[in-house]
Scaffold this active site. Structure first.
Site, PDB file in Angstrom:
ATOM      1  N   LYS A 288       0.828  -1.206   0.000  1.00 16.06           N
ATOM      2  CA  LYS A 288       0.000   0.000   0.000  1.00 16.06           C
ATOM      3  C   LYS A 288       0.863   1.258   0.000  1.00 16.06           C
ATOM      4  O   LYS A 288       0.587   2.219   0.711  1.00 16.06           O
ATOM      5  CB  LYS A 288      -0.942  -0.011   1.194  1.00 16.06           C
ATOM      6  CG  LYS A 288      -1.907  -1.190   1.183  1.00 16.06           C
ATOM      7  CD  LYS A 288      -2.900  -1.110   2.306  1.00 16.06           C
ATOM      8  CE  LYS A 288      -3.819  -2.303   2.354  1.00 16.06           C
ATOM      9  NZ  LYS A 288      -4.590  -2.546   1.174  1.00 16.06           N
ATOM     10  N   CYS A 289       1.873   1.249  -0.836  1.00 16.64           N
ATOM     11  CA  CYS A 289       2.856   2.335  -0.888  1.00 16.64           C
ATOM     12  C   CYS A 289       2.789   3.000  -2.268  1.00 16.64           C
ATOM     13  O   CYS A 289       2.417   2.368  -3.253  1.00 16.64           O
ATOM     14  CB  CYS A 289       4.248   1.727  -0.653  1.00 16.64           C
ATOM     15  SG  CYS A 289       5.629   2.885  -0.782  1.00 16.64           S
ATOM     16  N   GLY A 290       3.166   4.247  -2.320  1.00 16.88           N
ATOM     17  CA  GLY A 290       3.224   4.924  -3.610  1.00 16.88           C
ATOM     18  C   GLY A 290       4.223   4.284  -4.564  1.00 16.88           C
ATOM     19  O   GLY A 290       4.110   4.436  -5.783  1.00 16.88           O
TER      20      GLY A 290
END
Length: 158
Positions: A35-37
């Site tokens: 759930k990271c950019g």
């Protein structure tokens, strides 16, 4: 002095994954998060795996929840997410810490080898380990695995 081959992880399925079994092969070890950019880098990591595996490279994903709680899932959820969304079939390990007193020894070692700036400061730090088990190079989260600079470092190491 320790080498990367002195460390061991555990797979998402709970099986031991000793890096000593990969001795003599170059490695790309990446701390990952779902759930990271930077999560879309899984696409480029998978492409690097497909392109360079015939030359002996092993890409190893190591999930971590140390930065912004961006890897909250269970091992099963992580595996499913990576496979369904990015077609990941390179080895994925169980979630570990990469910073602080509970950091996995590999990441403590890599930071010690690469110097202060090589310490993971976010998800998707990339560590290139040469065929002798030494840290060849490292790249921050911002370095895309499909960039010219990254691929040049890979080719040099192979």
């Amino acid at each position: 002095m320790a080498s990367a081959y002195d460390f061991s992880f555990e797979t998402l399925q709970g099986k031991p994954y000793p890096l000593s079994a990969l001795a003599g092969r170059p490695l790309l070890v990446v701390n990952t998060a779902s759930k990271c950019g930077f999560t879309p880098q899984y696409t480029a990591l998978q492409a690097v795996w497909k392109e360079f595996a015939p030359s002996g490279l092993v890409v190893i994903g190591v999930p971590c929840n140390d930065f912004g709680a961006q890897e909250p899932g269970s091992e099963e959820e992580i595996g499913r997410f990576c496979e369904i969304n990015y077609g990941v079939d390179f080895p994925m390990m169980s979630k570990v810490h990469v910073k602080g007193p509970k950091a996995h020894p590999f990441f403590t070692w890599a930071a010690g080898q690469g110097g202060f700036l090589s310490k993971p400061r976010w998800n998707f730090y990339k560590y290139l380990v040469n065929k002798n088990g030494g840290l060849e190079d490292w790249f921050s989260s911002k370095a895309s695995p499909d960039s010219k600079k990254f691929k040049a470092a890979l080719r040099k190491m192979l």
